[in-house]
Design an enzyme around this catalytic site. Structure first.
Site, PDB file in Angstrom:
ATOM      1  N   LYS A 180       5.060  -7.248  -6.527  1.00 20.59           N
ATOM      2  CA  LYS A 180       3.936  -7.861  -7.235  1.00 20.59           C
ATOM      3  C   LYS A 180       3.840  -7.396  -8.680  1.00 20.59           C
ATOM      4  O   LYS A 180       3.508  -8.183  -9.570  1.00 20.59           O
ATOM      5  CB  LYS A 180       2.625  -7.583  -6.503  1.00 20.59           C
ATOM      6  CG  LYS A 180       2.115  -6.166  -6.608  1.00 20.59           C
ATOM      7  CD  LYS A 180       0.750  -6.020  -5.994  1.00 20.59           C
ATOM      8  CE  LYS A 180       0.237  -4.601  -6.134  1.00 20.59           C
ATOM      9  NZ  LYS A 180       0.063  -4.184  -7.538  1.00 20.59           N
ATOM     10  N   THR A 181       4.109  -6.114  -8.936  1.00 17.51           N
ATOM     11  CA  THR A 181       4.012  -5.608 -10.309  1.00 17.51           C
ATOM     12  C   THR A 181       5.037  -6.297 -11.197  1.00 17.51           C
ATOM     13  O   THR A 181       4.760  -6.652 -12.349  1.00 17.51           O
ATOM     14  CB  THR A 181       4.220  -4.089 -10.341  1.00 17.51           C
ATOM     15  OG1 THR A 181       3.269  -3.469  -9.471  1.00 17.51           O
ATOM     16  CG2 THR A 181       4.040  -3.544 -11.748  1.00 17.51           C
ATOM     17  N   ASP A 209      -4.641  -7.664 -11.410  1.00 16.96           N
ATOM     18  CA  ASP A 209      -3.864  -6.957 -10.393  1.00 16.96           C
ATOM     19  C   ASP A 209      -4.807  -6.441  -9.304  1.00 16.96           C
ATOM     20  O   ASP A 209      -5.998  -6.210  -9.559  1.00 16.96           O
ATOM     21  CB  ASP A 209      -3.131  -5.786 -11.047  1.00 16.96           C
ATOM     22  CG  ASP A 209      -2.063  -5.185 -10.150  1.00 16.96           C
ATOM     23  OD1 ASP A 209      -1.726  -5.809  -9.121  1.00 16.96           O
ATOM     24  OD2 ASP A 209      -1.562  -4.093 -10.474  1.00 16.96           O
ATOM     25  N   GLU A 210      -4.285  -6.260  -8.088  1.00 14.33           N
ATOM     26  CA  GLU A 210      -5.062  -5.703  -6.966  1.00 14.33           C
ATOM     27  C   GLU A 210      -6.399  -6.428  -6.803  1.00 14.33           C
ATOM     28  O   GLU A 210      -7.462  -5.812  -6.663  1.00 14.33           O
ATOM     29  CB  GLU A 210      -5.307  -4.195  -7.170  1.00 14.33           C
ATOM     30  CG  GLU A 210      -4.051  -3.356  -7.357  1.00 14.33           C
ATOM     31  CD  GLU A 210      -3.260  -3.167  -6.070  1.00 14.33           C
ATOM     32  OE1 GLU A 210      -3.628  -3.770  -5.039  1.00 14.33           O
ATOM     33  OE2 GLU A 210      -2.276  -2.417  -6.099  1.00 14.33           O
ATOM     34  N   GLN A 267      -4.432  -5.606   2.521  1.00 12.46           N
ATOM     35  CA  GLN A 267      -4.478  -4.227   2.037  1.00 12.46           C
ATOM     36  C   GLN A 267      -5.818  -3.907   1.367  1.00 12.46           C
ATOM     37  O   GLN A 267      -5.905  -2.991   0.550  1.00 12.46           O
ATOM     38  CB  GLN A 267      -3.336  -3.962   1.052  1.00 12.46           C
ATOM     39  CG  GLN A 267      -1.955  -4.039   1.676  1.00 12.46           C
ATOM     40  CD  GLN A 267      -0.867  -3.564   0.740  1.00 12.46           C
ATOM     41  OE1 GLN A 267      -0.704  -2.381   0.467  1.00 12.46           O
ATOM     42  NE2 GLN A 267      -0.099  -4.514   0.214  1.00 12.46           N
ATOM     43  N   ARG A 285       4.069   1.938   4.352  1.00 15.98           N
ATOM     44  CA  ARG A 285       4.527   2.949   3.376  1.00 15.98           C
ATOM     45  C   ARG A 285       5.958   3.384   3.682  1.00 15.98           C
ATOM     46  O   ARG A 285       6.623   3.995   2.845  1.00 15.98           O
ATOM     47  CB  ARG A 285       3.633   4.195   3.409  1.00 15.98           C
ATOM     48  CG  ARG A 285       2.159   4.028   3.050  1.00 15.98           C
ATOM     49  CD  ARG A 285       1.949   3.256   1.785  1.00 15.98           C
ATOM     50  NE  ARG A 285       1.743   1.833   2.073  1.00 15.98           N
ATOM     51  CZ  ARG A 285       1.850   0.866   1.159  1.00 15.98           C
ATOM     52  NH1 ARG A 285       2.190   1.165  -0.076  1.00 15.98           N
ATOM     53  NH2 ARG A 285       1.641  -0.392   1.482  1.00 15.98           N
TER      54      ARG A 285
END
Length: 756
Positions: free
Chosen positions: A39-40, A223-224, A262, A621
């Site tokens: 995503k980044t 973002d997020e 998330q 993770r």
């Protein structure tokens, strides 16, 4: 310089959904970016693409992140991608961008040019000062609780004048909120929540200013997005021109990247529902799913997908990878939390011997308090470790406070311990009084404790009360086993009561409970005359000597044993702290009902779904190897708690799991713990009833010559009757109904119960 798009390489190596997202025309879109899906890269490449293709100048982009670290990373990446200096661009956190806007328009915002920002500690100090000036009882209105009340309202966009009050207590808190607003305005300061609210209000009421920014920022990237709260979402709609549009131009194109699976920060005000609202308000037709995962092997992703699919309120996506299935997920069931910790540390040592870097191993847990037993085992085996985003157990504030009281019981001349807790919890002993006490101690060449009698007046009275408290604690704990002594000190010192009033107090209370567990484990581990103090054996019945040995043990584990910055170290952290990180090997410990999912969260609306999202974050993770661990018994309040496996384990496909051990069944290990006992537990009986249900029936003997129905005497609680029992051997416990102290569970190994 004019960039040739093919030559720029911006689109190289993007997969089809990433390419689609990056090259979208000027329209709003929701990018559902799964864990490890890049995503980044997509967000940063989108900005570079817009600038490189001359669709917008750097001046016309607003990019919002949730951390300063993420903002800096975005700026660095952009600088490497395009020949434009991105440092003047509006890229930052919500708070940072609002601060920038308010600095530019401070007069319109009714702020001084050099207004100061209060961090959390400064804000708490300001509230304490306000309460003192208004002569408000800070026990009835705890400052930290009032701070959360104020910030919670601001994050909903509610000023004191609009706040609802449904009883006298709430009306008083609203009035204090108004007084706090006035104090901050007089002093020209703003807290973090105020930055966003003041900026939102400024844009709402000032049409020319709103028109300027709505015209300027034609592309807004977030973002997020799943972590936004209500006010942040309203601010974005206002800035984009979807609300109160002040120009003839169409609304800005809002490119929101997030993952509703998330969303794990509801306790901070995050609204997972903002994702659905955004789809309705902004991106009715453009939702792009990034589902290819570049981090984890297939079995790990299949487990995560199966788990999160049980959540009803989600937009939906399925992670996949072309990296292969990889290893099965290893599941370990320990007999106890100590057994669980030993297994984890043994596995880590073997992994390191086989070439795994320690920094690529993470130990995740739901609650900070769980780190204590893990730290102990790592420390005991010389495995370097680092607590990520937090403090080691014995370095945590609440633990150090409790230990300071214990140190004073063991040694009244310990001036460091004295200074730590003489006014904690608050007793009205100010800095001047302590300076006078220190001067008196220096003159008399004595400890602060011994010099206390020289103080007079109000300060002398307050310090004398503290001295009496310490003396009382010493007397009351003299005949108690170590874990009961620690518990008594935590209660009698009012530490527990103090932290009950804090929003983050649950973690602190759990750490205090874990300190009791540490004392019980210490006493158990060194029972039978094996306790040593500086290498000298200690009588296990001598509380003073045992306490001194325990304090020495705590000091050693709190010492400088954590890995240095350059040393390879195992990473310990809560699941919340792990978000955004990834490791080759991940251990998730404490997968038991009531712990993960946490019993408090399950009682709240939507709480179980949030806990499941948290488990989803934990699973994703891991890159290569994942361990899921749980225990049949776990220490709680210094006593054994019988546990059921987390329901999340049942929600994972069995074909993905490898059970690495086979332990005795609960029926074999603990008589009376059969299917009926588990059913009673699952029916969410009060804990005391669940424990009693697991106990052997009838008036059978319960060890040490005692039986159910027998009258007994305890040094602290007085006389009572044994009403239930559970466990066996070192885990044996009895439930006693004391005439004066009520019902208590006591470990037979430590409790001194005499038949009456």
């Amino acid at each position: 310089m004019t960039l040739s798009v093919p030559e720029s390489g911006l689109l190289a190596n993007l997969n089809p959904p990433q390419y689609q997202a990056v090259t979208l025309p000027a329209q709003s879109a929701l990018i559902l970016a799964g864990a490890g899906s890049g995503k980044t890269r997509v967000l940063t490449t989108r900005i570079a693409w817009l600038i490189a293709t001359h669709q917008v100048s750097p001046h016309g982009i607003l990019a919002v992140t949730f951390t300063n670290k993420a903002a800096k990373e975005m700026v660095t990446r952009l600088g490497a991608m395009i020949p434009v200096n991105p440092r003047g661009m509006w890229i930052g956190t919500f708070h940072g961008l609002c601060n920038r806007l308010l600095r530019a328009h401070y007069k319109d915002a009714s702020l001084p040019q050099l207004f100061q920002i209060l961090d959390t500690a400064d804000q708490l100090s300001a509230i304490k000062r306000l309460l003192k000036n208004l002569n408000v009882d800070d026990e009835k209105f705890p400052p930290r609780e009032l701070m959360h009340f104020i910030n919670g309202h601001k994050e909903q966009g509610i000023r004191a004048a609009q706040a609802e009050a449904w009883d006298d207590y709430t009306r008083r808190r609203v009035a204090l909120y108004a007084e706090y607003e006035a104090q901050c305005q007089r002093e020209g300061v703003v807290d973090f929540a105020e930055l966003l609210l003041r900026c939102f209000e400024l844009l709402s009421r000032n049409e020319p200013l709103r028109a300027h920014y709505q015209s300027r920022f034609r592309h807004i990237l977030v973002d997020e997005f799943q972590d936004t709260n209500r006010l942040q979402y309203a601010w974005l709609k206002l800035m984009a021109g979807f609300e109160q549009r002040a120009t003839d131009a169409p609304p800005a194109a809002v490119f929101a990247v997030g993952d509703d699976d998330q969303s794990i920060y509801a306790f901070r005000g995050a609204e997972v529902g903002n994702m659905r609202e955004f789809e309705r308000d902004f991106a009715k037709e453009t939702v792009i799913r990034l589902e290819q995962n570049y981090r984890s092997h297939g079995n790990i992703l299949d487990a995560a997908n199966a788990l999160i699919a049980r959540n009803r309120e989600r937009l939906g996506k399925t992670l996949w990878t072309d990296a292969g299935a990889g290893e099965p997920i290893r599941v370990y069931e320990g007999m106890s939390d100590l057994d669980e910790a030993r297994f984890i540390v043994d596995e880590i040592r073997e992994l390191v011997r086989d070439g795994t870097e320690r920094s690529q191993v993470a130990l995740l847990y739901r609650s900070n308090a769980q780190s204590r037993v893990l730290e102990h085992e790592l420390f005991s085996h010389g495995v370097p470790y680092r607590v990520y985003g937090g403090l080691r157990f014995f370095e945590r504030q609440e633990v150090k406070h409790a230990l300071a009281y214990l140190r004073l019981i063991a040694n009244p001349d310990d001036d460091t311990a004295f200074m730590r807790v003489v006014n904690f919890p608050t007793r009205g002993i100010g800095a001047r009084s302590l300076e006078a006490l220190q001067a008196a101690a220096h003159t008399a060449n004595s400890s602060l404790y011994n010099a206390a009698a020289s103080l007079t007046g109000k300060a002398g009275t307050a310090v004398a009360a503290f001295i009496r408290l310490v003396e009382t604690l010493r007397q009351e704990t003299a005949s108690l086993p170590l874990p009961e002594a620690v518990e008594h000190v935590i209660e009698r010192s009012t530490l527990r009561q103090h932290y009950l009033g804090e929003k983050e107090g649950q973690d602190r209370l759990e750490n205090l409970d874990e300190l009791i567990n540490a004392a019980a484990n210490f006493a158990r581990e060194f029972a039978g005359g094996e306790i040593t103090l500086d290498g000298t054996p200690v009588n296990g019945d001598d509380l003073g000597a045992v306490l001194a040995a325990f304090l020495q043990h705590a000091s050693l584990e709190a010492g400088d044993h954590q890995a240095g910055a350059e040393e390879e170290a195992v990473q310990l952290m809560t699941v919340h702290a792990a978000k955004g990180l990834e490791f080759d090997v991940v251990f998730i410990s404490g997968l038991e009902q009531g712990l993960f999912p946490h019993e408090n969260a399950v009682m709240e609306e939507g709480g179980l779904e949030e806990e499941r999202r948290l488990m989803y974050v934990a699973i994703t993770r891991a890159r290569k190897r994942l361990y899921l661990a749980h225990a049949q018994t776990r220490m709680l309040h210094g006593q054994t708690r019988y546990c059921l496996p987390s329901k999340f384990l049942e929600e994972l496909p069995e074909e993905l799991l490898a059970r690495v051990n086979s332990v005795a069944s609960r029926e074999t290990a603990y008589p009376g713990w059969g299917a009926s006992s588990q059913s009673r537990w699952n029916a969410s009986l009060p804990r005391s009833e669940a424990r009693a249900a697991a106990a052997p029936a009838g008036d059978a003997g319960v060890g040490k010559g005692l039986r159910i129905g027998q009258s007994v005497k305890h040094a602290k609680f007085g006389t009572g009757v044994i009403v239930a029992a559970e466990g066996r051997g070192s885990d044996a416990r009895v439930q006693v109904n004391f005439s004066g102290a009520g019902v208590k569970w006591l470990a037979l190994e430590y409790a001194k119960l005499d038949p009456v």
